[in-house]
Design a protein around this motif. Structure first.
Motif, PDB file in Angstrom:
ATOM      1  N   PRO A 131       0.531  -1.254   0.273  1.00 65.77           N
ATOM      2  CA  PRO A 131       0.077  -0.108  -0.084  1.00 65.77           C
ATOM      3  C   PRO A 131       1.160   1.080   0.198  1.00 65.77           C
ATOM      4  N   GLY A 132       1.805   0.785  -0.464  1.00 67.14           N
ATOM      5  CA  GLY A 132       2.750   2.909   0.134  1.00 67.14           C
ATOM      6  C   GLY A 132       3.079   3.100   1.166  1.00 67.14           C
ATOM      7  N   VAL A 133       3.188   2.726   2.370  1.00 67.75           N
ATOM      8  CA  VAL A 133       3.551   2.771   3.539  1.00 67.75           C
ATOM      9  C   VAL A 133       3.732   1.798   4.817  1.00 67.75           C
TER      10      VAL A 133
ATOM     11  N   ALA B 119     -17.714   1.660  10.769  1.00 65.30           N
ATOM     12  CA  ALA B 119     -19.182   1.541   9.941  1.00 65.30           C
ATOM     13  C   ALA B 119     -18.609   1.928   8.145  1.00 65.30           C
ATOM     14  N   ASP B 120     -18.736   0.531   7.347  1.00 66.71           N
ATOM     15  CA  ASP B 120     -17.486   0.530   6.502  1.00 66.71           C
ATOM     16  C   ASP B 120     -17.689   1.980   5.247  1.00 66.71           C
ATOM     17  N   GLY B 121     -16.457   2.761   5.547  1.00 63.11           N
ATOM     18  CA  GLY B 121     -16.916   3.346   4.095  1.00 63.11           C
ATOM     19  C   GLY B 121     -16.873   4.826   5.370  1.00 63.11           C
TER      20      GLY B 121
ATOM     21  N   GLU C  47      -6.679  -5.018  -0.535  1.00 65.35           N
ATOM     22  CA  GLU C  47      -7.969  -4.216  -1.008  1.00 65.35           C
ATOM     23  C   GLU C  47      -8.293  -3.019  -0.654  1.00 65.35           C
ATOM     24  N   ALA C  48      -8.779  -3.316   0.486  1.00 68.05           N
ATOM     25  CA  ALA C  48      -9.111  -2.345   1.989  1.00 68.05           C
ATOM     26  C   ALA C  48      -7.666  -1.172   2.879  1.00 68.05           C
ATOM     27  N   LEU C  49      -6.350  -2.009   2.156  1.00 68.47           N
ATOM     28  CA  LEU C  49      -5.592  -1.957   2.855  1.00 68.47           C
ATOM     29  C   LEU C  49      -4.551  -0.855   1.864  1.00 68.47           C
ATOM     30  N   ARG C  50      -5.128  -0.857   0.250  1.00 68.35           N
ATOM     31  CA  ARG C  50      -5.284  -0.015  -0.453  1.00 68.35           C
ATOM     32  C   ARG C  50      -5.652   0.749  -0.701  1.00 68.35           C
ATOM     33  N   ARG C  51      -6.646   1.211   0.074  1.00 65.97           N
ATOM     34  CA  ARG C  51      -7.765   2.468  -0.258  1.00 65.97           C
ATOM     35  C   ARG C  51      -8.097   2.888   1.297  1.00 65.97           C
ATOM     36  N   VAL C  52      -7.255   2.427   2.226  1.00 66.58           N
ATOM     37  CA  VAL C  52      -7.652   3.291   3.379  1.00 66.58           C
ATOM     38  C   VAL C  52      -6.508   4.672   4.016  1.00 66.58           C
ATOM     39  N   GLY C  53      -5.594   4.809   2.218  1.00 73.10           N
ATOM     40  CA  GLY C  53      -4.470   5.606   3.686  1.00 73.10           C
ATOM     41  C   GLY C  53      -5.659   7.245   3.274  1.00 73.10           C
TER      42      GLY C  53
END
Length: 400
Positions: free
Chosen positions: A244-246, A328-330, A346-352
């Motif tokens: 994820p870049g972090v 609560a998702d999102g 996918e969640a790890l990539r999106r969360v940042g």
């Protein structure tokens, strides 16, 4: 009645395996005392087993289903303290449900917090061989013995299986109110056959330590027990896919510690820091992009998730059990399909990029539902409700 007298019953876990349950007991006790209530303790410590004589050690599993000495000690403690209510947390392995008989004999109402699923599952997890297991629910616990569910040993599983079999009705007839620590846990227990009228939902609270995130965070964080059911192997598989870049920081101890440490050592973007104390844990949370809780078993609560919310940090969690209830998702974090490494990646990539907005919403929910003020109000209300019901019951008996 203004102030309450409460006798708290708890068998503390081994210090080598820090327990969130121990922390909950300590925090509730301190909160009640600060509010002016009188709280006394009836405790046993699993650490004491190490210093027992060989004969006493051999006797520990034999007394797991019913410990007469603990019953007598509990009765003496009740007579000395004269509490309004007894609050039971954990009775394994040095007390046993025999302490409930002491309360019945003394005529003291009992509430019990259910921190897991031991009322319907010998190991309290509803988990085996990488997935949810209900083989013992509502029936004989022989499958747990056959599979060696406790510590991987059939022999070690026998005492906990016998305790479940012998004491199920004792719990249900002796306890006036069970506190479930999430609605998801309550729903599971009702579906498993527990009396719905005895089960109430009372979330654990988390003190506001004042450690709030400044900025967007520096890493993703796993903080907790290093065990398969906590999703560590799932996280490791997902991480290699996500990138994820972090960085990822993993803190904790447990059965998978050596495996996790070896995996982390081979990756430049992963840092394993081992077991940390509470102050260091809070500092780690406060500098996280998000906390990751990918449990493959159905958690009854998620203390680290609420601790993160208190710091304004969102969480990435498995979308089942209490975790899906707490996040609560999102809105206050992201959920992923349980047991699915691609979904977690996918969640790890999106969360940042979403972290600042999700973190602010997580903090708002913490303030509304999980502060000590809310926890004290609900705890005392639960006690008073049980005492009120007890007065009505005694009044009805007197009229007969």
């Amino acid at each position: 009645m203004t102030d309450l007298s409460v006798l708290v019953v708890h068998n503390r876990y081994r210090s080598a395996q820090p327990s969130g349950e121990d922390n909950v007991v300590d925090q509730e006790t301190a909160l009640l005392r600060e509010a002016g209530h009188r709280v006394e303790l009836f405790e046993r410590r699993s650490d004491d087993i190490a210093t027992m004589s060989l004969l006493d050690k051999v006797g520990v599993p034999l007394r797991v289903p019913y410990n007469r000495a603990a019953r007598e000690a509990m009765l003496a403690r009740i007579h000395a303290v004269r509490p309004d209510v007894v609050h039971v947390h954990n009775t394994f392995p040095l007390m046993s449900p025999a302490v409930l008989d002491a309360c019945t004999t003394a005529g003291i109402p009992v509430v019990a917090t259910l921190h897991n699923y031991t009322q319907v599952c010998p190991t309290g997890t509803l988990y085996r061989d990488g997935g949810v297991c209900t083989d013992c629910v509502g029936r004989s616990p022989l499958p747990a013995v056959r599979h060696g569910c406790y510590r991987g040993s059939s022999a070690a599983t026998v005492p906990v299986a016998l305790s479940l079999l012998a004491n199920r009705r004792r719990w249900w007839s002796s306890v006036s109110r069970f506190f479930c620590i999430s609605a998801a846990q309550r729903d599971t227990l009702v579906a498993a056959g527990m009396p719905a009228e005895l089960l109430a939902v009372k979330y654990n609270f988390v003190p506001d330590a004042g450690a709030r995130r400044i900025g967007d965070g520096s890493y993703l964080l796993y903080l907790g027990r290093l065990a398969e059911e906590k999703g560590l192997r799932l996280l490791m598989a997902a991480w290699d896919e996500a990138r994820p870049g972090v960085p990822l920081v993993i803190a904790g101890a447990g059965p998978l510690q050596d495996e996790v440490a070896a995996w982390a050592a081979e990756r430049s973007d992963v840092r394993f820091v081992g077991l940390v104390d509470r102050a260091a844990g809070r500092a780690l949370v406060a500098d996280a992009v998000a906390v990751v809780a990918p449990s493959v078993w159905m958690e009854t609560f998620g203390l680290v998730v609420v601790e993160a919310a208190a710091a304004g940090v969102p969480s990435v969690v498995a979308g089942h059990g209490a975790l899906a209830e707490l996040v609560a998702d999102g809105v206050t974090g992201l959920t992923h399909r349980p047991g699915d490494p691609a979904s977690l990646a996918e969640a790890l990539r999106r969360v940042g990029p979403l972290s600042p907005i999700l973190g602010a919403a997580a903090r708002s929910r913490y303030e509304a539902e999980f502060t000590p003020r809310v926890g004290l109000r609900e705890l005392v209300a639960g006690y008073r409700s049980v005492l009120s019901d007890e007065e009505v019951r005694r009044g009805a008996q007197a009229v007969r």
